[in-house]
Design an enzyme around this catalytic site. Sequence first.
Site, PDB file in Angstrom:
ATOM      1  N   ASP A 131      59.012 -30.886 -25.870  1.00  6.91           N
ATOM      2  CA  ASP A 131      58.314 -30.961 -24.585  1.00  6.91           C
ATOM      3  C   ASP A 131      58.071 -32.426 -24.199  1.00  6.91           C
ATOM      4  O   ASP A 131      58.989 -33.232 -24.261  1.00  6.91           O
ATOM      5  CB  ASP A 131      57.003 -30.154 -24.664  1.00  6.91           C
ATOM      6  CG  ASP A 131      56.346 -29.947 -23.308  1.00  6.91           C
ATOM      7  OD1 ASP A 131      56.810 -29.088 -22.546  1.00  6.91           O
ATOM      8  OD2 ASP A 131      55.373 -30.656 -23.004  1.00  6.91           O
TER       9      ASP A 131
ATOM     10  N   TYR B   7      52.822 -36.069 -15.948  1.00  3.35           N
ATOM     11  CA  TYR B   7      53.959 -35.532 -15.186  1.00  3.35           C
ATOM     12  C   TYR B   7      54.196 -36.368 -13.930  1.00  3.35           C
ATOM     13  O   TYR B   7      55.329 -36.606 -13.537  1.00  3.35           O
ATOM     14  CB  TYR B   7      53.695 -34.071 -14.798  1.00  3.35           C
ATOM     15  CG  TYR B   7      53.936 -33.102 -15.930  1.00  3.35           C
ATOM     16  CD1 TYR B   7      55.024 -32.234 -15.915  1.00  3.35           C
ATOM     17  CD2 TYR B   7      53.078 -33.046 -17.026  1.00  3.35           C
ATOM     18  CE1 TYR B   7      55.246 -31.329 -16.939  1.00  3.35           C
ATOM     19  CE2 TYR B   7      53.291 -32.159 -18.060  1.00  3.35           C
ATOM     20  CZ  TYR B   7      54.373 -31.304 -18.021  1.00  3.35           C
ATOM     21  OH  TYR B   7      54.598 -30.429 -19.048  1.00  3.35           O
TER      22      TYR B   7
ATOM     23  N   HIS C  43      58.906 -22.247 -27.393  1.00  3.60           N
ATOM     24  CA  HIS C  43      58.574 -23.574 -26.883  1.00  3.60           C
ATOM     25  C   HIS C  43      57.633 -24.321 -27.825  1.00  3.60           C
ATOM     26  O   HIS C  43      57.777 -25.512 -28.052  1.00  3.60           O
ATOM     27  CB  HIS C  43      57.944 -23.438 -25.496  1.00  3.60           C
ATOM     28  CG  HIS C  43      57.654 -24.756 -24.857  1.00  3.60           C
ATOM     29  ND1 HIS C  43      58.640 -25.534 -24.287  1.00  3.60           N
ATOM     30  CD2 HIS C  43      56.499 -25.454 -24.722  1.00  3.60           C
ATOM     31  CE1 HIS C  43      58.099 -26.647 -23.828  1.00  3.60           C
ATOM     32  NE2 HIS C  43      56.809 -26.624 -24.067  1.00  3.60           N
TER      33      HIS C  43
END
Length: 392
Positions: A181, A313, A370
């Site tokens: 990630d 982000y 994930h």
Amino acid sequence: MSNETEIRPFRVDMPDEAIADLRRRIGAARLPTKELVTDRSQGVQLATIQELARYWTTEYDWRKCEARLNALPMFTTEIDGVDVHFIHVKSPNQNALPLIMTHGWPGSVIELLETVGPLTDPTAHGGSADDAFDLVLPSIPGYGFSAEPTELGWYAGRVAQAWAELMRRLGYTRYVAQGGDQGASVTDAMGRQAPEGLVGIHMNLLVPALGGPQPTETEEERAAAAQLATFRQSGFGYFLEQATRPQTIGYALLDSPAALASWMLDHDTDAYYKISRAFVDGQPSGGLTRDHVLDNITTYWLTGTGASAARSYWEAGRAQALAAGQTPPEVKLPVGFTTFPGEIFRAPRSWVEKGYPNLIYYHEADKGGHFAAWEEPELFATEIRAAFRPLR
């Protein structure tokens, strides 16, 4: 050591009042009516949040998590103007290979704790002493127990530089790096920067494939491309909001535990249903237990890092825009990669080789998603051992 580079011991000790306030807020939550669908297509399901809230206020014990963290050697040190928190566990094995491993979003060092034993003390976990690691688990600035950046520019590349400085400060002259990630973005950046001492990297999310179209000649490639298309079409909401308006969602994340929990649960389909089953059906998937999931959410709540973590982000989007049209430096270092079946997309070997021509290890694990390190820590550890074995 000067004050600027001093490494200080760290302990977690959250005030009772903060925990009481958290419980009060969960109890006072105003929840929406039930979703009008029978799946997650409208978002996190009401029954999941109701059960999570019930467990959080009645059975969950944050102090157990605190004790678990404080049992590990934790430190902070100031790097590039930010106090960086990290866990540093040395192996009992003298020839251990130093490894810096980076968490993701919506994670924290909490998602990596179960790997500490298998990686630092493999003989106690059915492994060989030759596979031992000295383990460094830092919190990305803006996440968990690290300080928040107070200026722009903390994208993955800058975190990567900070990690190289951290390893230098710890006296490691030859080491490897790993991440999934957001941690994969940081590790990928470390591979491109190739700081002195870094000899190889391993990832479990294929960062280059998120950047643009990939070949779709084989069945495997077409399947992965279809999974990515689904993600972009209906699983991308959190990503877009955090990449464009992290401050806006931040007000909910800092003020409402129910909002924070639902925002963090709504990451990817596989992990969402696994976590939902842990709460609603009492059927956890490996390490994705109710307590572990709440350890992570409560860490975000008590540190007040919902907005600052989301900003990473936005920083990634800004860095991408600034680098538009420039070819990033190649990763010349040896690369290992593991595809976990429940990940957002199952990266085929051909895609991984396109992104990392010096691929020395590729494997498709038979379970895990994930949050691979969190969900399947023993399996994850065997992957890391195998990937880095040629570099010892």
